[in-house]
Design an enzyme around this catalytic site. Structure first.
Site, PDB file in Angstrom:
ATOM      1  N   ARG A  50       0.906  -1.052   0.035  1.00  7.91           N
ATOM      2  CA  ARG A  50       0.198  -0.060   0.036  1.00  7.91           C
ATOM      3  C   ARG A  50       0.856   1.100   0.075  1.00  7.91           C
ATOM      4  O   ARG A  50       2.003   1.262   0.424  1.00  7.91           O
ATOM      5  CB  ARG A  50      -0.843   0.244   1.323  1.00  7.91           C
ATOM      6  CG  ARG A  50      -1.632  -1.065   1.509  1.00  7.91           C
ATOM      7  CD  ARG A  50      -2.225  -1.051   3.079  1.00  7.91           C
ATOM      8  NE  ARG A  50      -2.373  -2.325   3.569  1.00  7.91           N
ATOM      9  CZ  ARG A  50      -2.920  -2.561   4.804  1.00  7.91           C
ATOM     10  NH1 ARG A  50      -3.224  -1.445   5.691  1.00  7.91           N
ATOM     11  NH2 ARG A  50      -3.425  -3.584   5.153  1.00  7.91           N
ATOM     12  N   ASP A  52       0.402   5.413   1.343  1.00  5.13           N
ATOM     13  CA  ASP A  52      -0.687   6.107   2.188  1.00  5.13           C
ATOM     14  C   ASP A  52      -1.097   7.451   1.475  1.00  5.13           C
ATOM     15  O   ASP A  52      -0.447   7.738   0.331  1.00  5.13           O
ATOM     16  CB  ASP A  52       0.002   6.838   3.543  1.00  5.13           C
ATOM     17  CG  ASP A  52       0.030   5.760   4.591  1.00  5.13           C
ATOM     18  OD1 ASP A  52      -0.680   4.775   4.580  1.00  5.13           O
ATOM     19  OD2 ASP A  52       1.007   6.105   5.598  1.00  5.13           O
ATOM     20  N   ARG A 198       9.347   7.591   6.085  1.00  9.33           N
ATOM     21  CA  ARG A 198       8.951   8.979   6.561  1.00  9.33           C
ATOM     22  C   ARG A 198       9.684   9.161   7.999  1.00  9.33           C
ATOM     23  O   ARG A 198       9.997  10.292   8.331  1.00  9.33           O
ATOM     24  CB  ARG A 198       7.493   9.295   6.458  1.00  9.33           C
ATOM     25  CG  ARG A 198       7.006   9.249   5.092  1.00  9.33           C
ATOM     26  CD  ARG A 198       5.330   8.990   4.963  1.00  9.33           C
ATOM     27  NE  ARG A 198       4.732  10.180   5.840  1.00  9.33           N
ATOM     28  CZ  ARG A 198       3.263   9.879   6.174  1.00  9.33           C
ATOM     29  NH1 ARG A 198       2.644   9.131   5.813  1.00  9.33           N
ATOM     30  NH2 ARG A 198       2.945  11.040   6.992  1.00  9.33           N
TER      31      ARG A 198
END
Lengths: 245, 245
Positions: A50, A52, A198
């Protein structure tokens, strides 16, 4: 027949990759477009992983199964015409029936773009993390060297991740390069935890600002505690660059 | 007290510069933001000129009158906080009470970006005109030389423009430069007719594709007829670069 597809998307106007009822998602748009080609509601697809909300992709990889007999160039044309303008098919072709976009991925490369200038640039507001403060690039590079290798990355995994199993991953490359006003991180690894890139970038930026020493990365890794690492850098600077099989 | 403001905007999500009831426009957003600062409905502003829906600006110039006694840096901060993220104030300061953003403009510079590659790039879809076909750059450069100078640009003015007075303008610079996958046009002149830059670019692209000879530009100028020029290039490749006073 199993098909493999490489796609690029601008994550700005999506609620992330994964399908969610009532939300505009990349998976949702692709399953719907494939559904139209197959004259059914939707065709399930499986991605390498996935991304975000707000995260972009240059080379996300997806697979799906079909009975349609269509030439690859026609697949590309037909599906492109059914997809919105913020999803682009880079490549599509037949693969072995056992190919799996997620389980067969050997490594993934992410890039993270920082726009480093006193004044922001509105044209980069969705595609780079604007940092106005001065940054010590050499210290940031040094910090990244401690990220490379096989480590328990618990400290660099979002606390609410729900990741099962161990949090040991191997980062094959963790580097950055300055290109004009941009600082581009390249993080390549055999697997990533939730928000891992991140949090790495956010922590390394704190090193660049002089709030932490580069060597602190070693302590953060040892602590195995999300709270000791830095802030999570914003989603819109992150690009899933490619997936290696 | 008269204030002069240099602004940049991403035209993608606006119905152009000029205020229109029920539409999201750049002028509308700025007048509303200034209105909040002045605790009134809105403060009228005057720009160097309009830009169409989808057209961007790097250095649009605006003036307005105010009684507020605020430091320039505070103006910038206060107004920035009230404006949406797709409008940016580059500079703001006090000017002579007789300054007029439109009438005092001596010349304007536009840039137009073509993304020239076989495959499109979704990240440029709002900021460059994608041309996949091969282009003869030298012939395009030659065509632009005929645009420079003082001419009647009737053929390069949208037929429905409603422009009053003559259509003689002086183009001070008409050039293009290749930068990687991009072809960047620079068009600077003492004034522009409606859609003039986009019709120039559209016509020059037809020269690049071999559909017209460069010398045809001379005939097009002489014809004073919009129908003999080429197509209007799309709005999203156009940037109002700066305004000279």
């Amino acid at each position: 027949m199993r098909m493999k597809m490489v796609i690029s998307y601008d994550g700005t106007n999506f609620s992330g990759y994964q399908i969610q009822p009532g939300k505009r998602t990349i998976q949702g748009e692709i399953e719907k477009a494939l559904g139209k080609m197959h004259k059914i509601d939707k065709v399930p697809v499986i991605a390498s992983g996935r991304t975000d909300s707000g995260v972009h992709a240059i080379g996300q990889v997806i697979h799906f199964d079909t009975q349609l007999q269509i030439e690859p160039s026609n697949w590309l044309r037909a599906l492109t015409s059914l997809l919105p303008s913020d999803i682009q098919i880079i490549d599509i072709g037949k693969v072995d029936d056992h190919f799996h976009a997620r389980y067969d991925a050997k490594s993934k490369e992410y890039r993270y773009v920082i726009f480093h200038r006193e004044q922001p640039d509105i044209f980069k507001r969705h595609y780079a993390y604007w940092v106005a403060e001065s940054l010590d690039i050499d210290k940031m590079k040094q910090a990244l060297t401690y990220i490379e290798g096989k480590h328990d990355f618990t400290s660099f995994c979002a606390a609410n991740s729900g990741v099962k199993g161990d949090k040991i991953r191997t980062v094959l490359q963790a580097a950055l390069e300055e290109q004009g006003d941009e600082i581009i991180f390249t993080i390549r690894g055999d697997g990533f935890l939730y928000n891992m890139v991140r949090i790495i970038v956010g922590t390394v930026v704190e090193v660049g600002k002089g709030k932490r020493d580069p060597e602190e990365i070693l302590n953060i890794l040892r602590a195995k505690n999300r709270k000791v690492a830095g802030k999570t850098a914003p989603a819109h600077g992150l690009f899933l660059w490619n997936v290696q099989y």
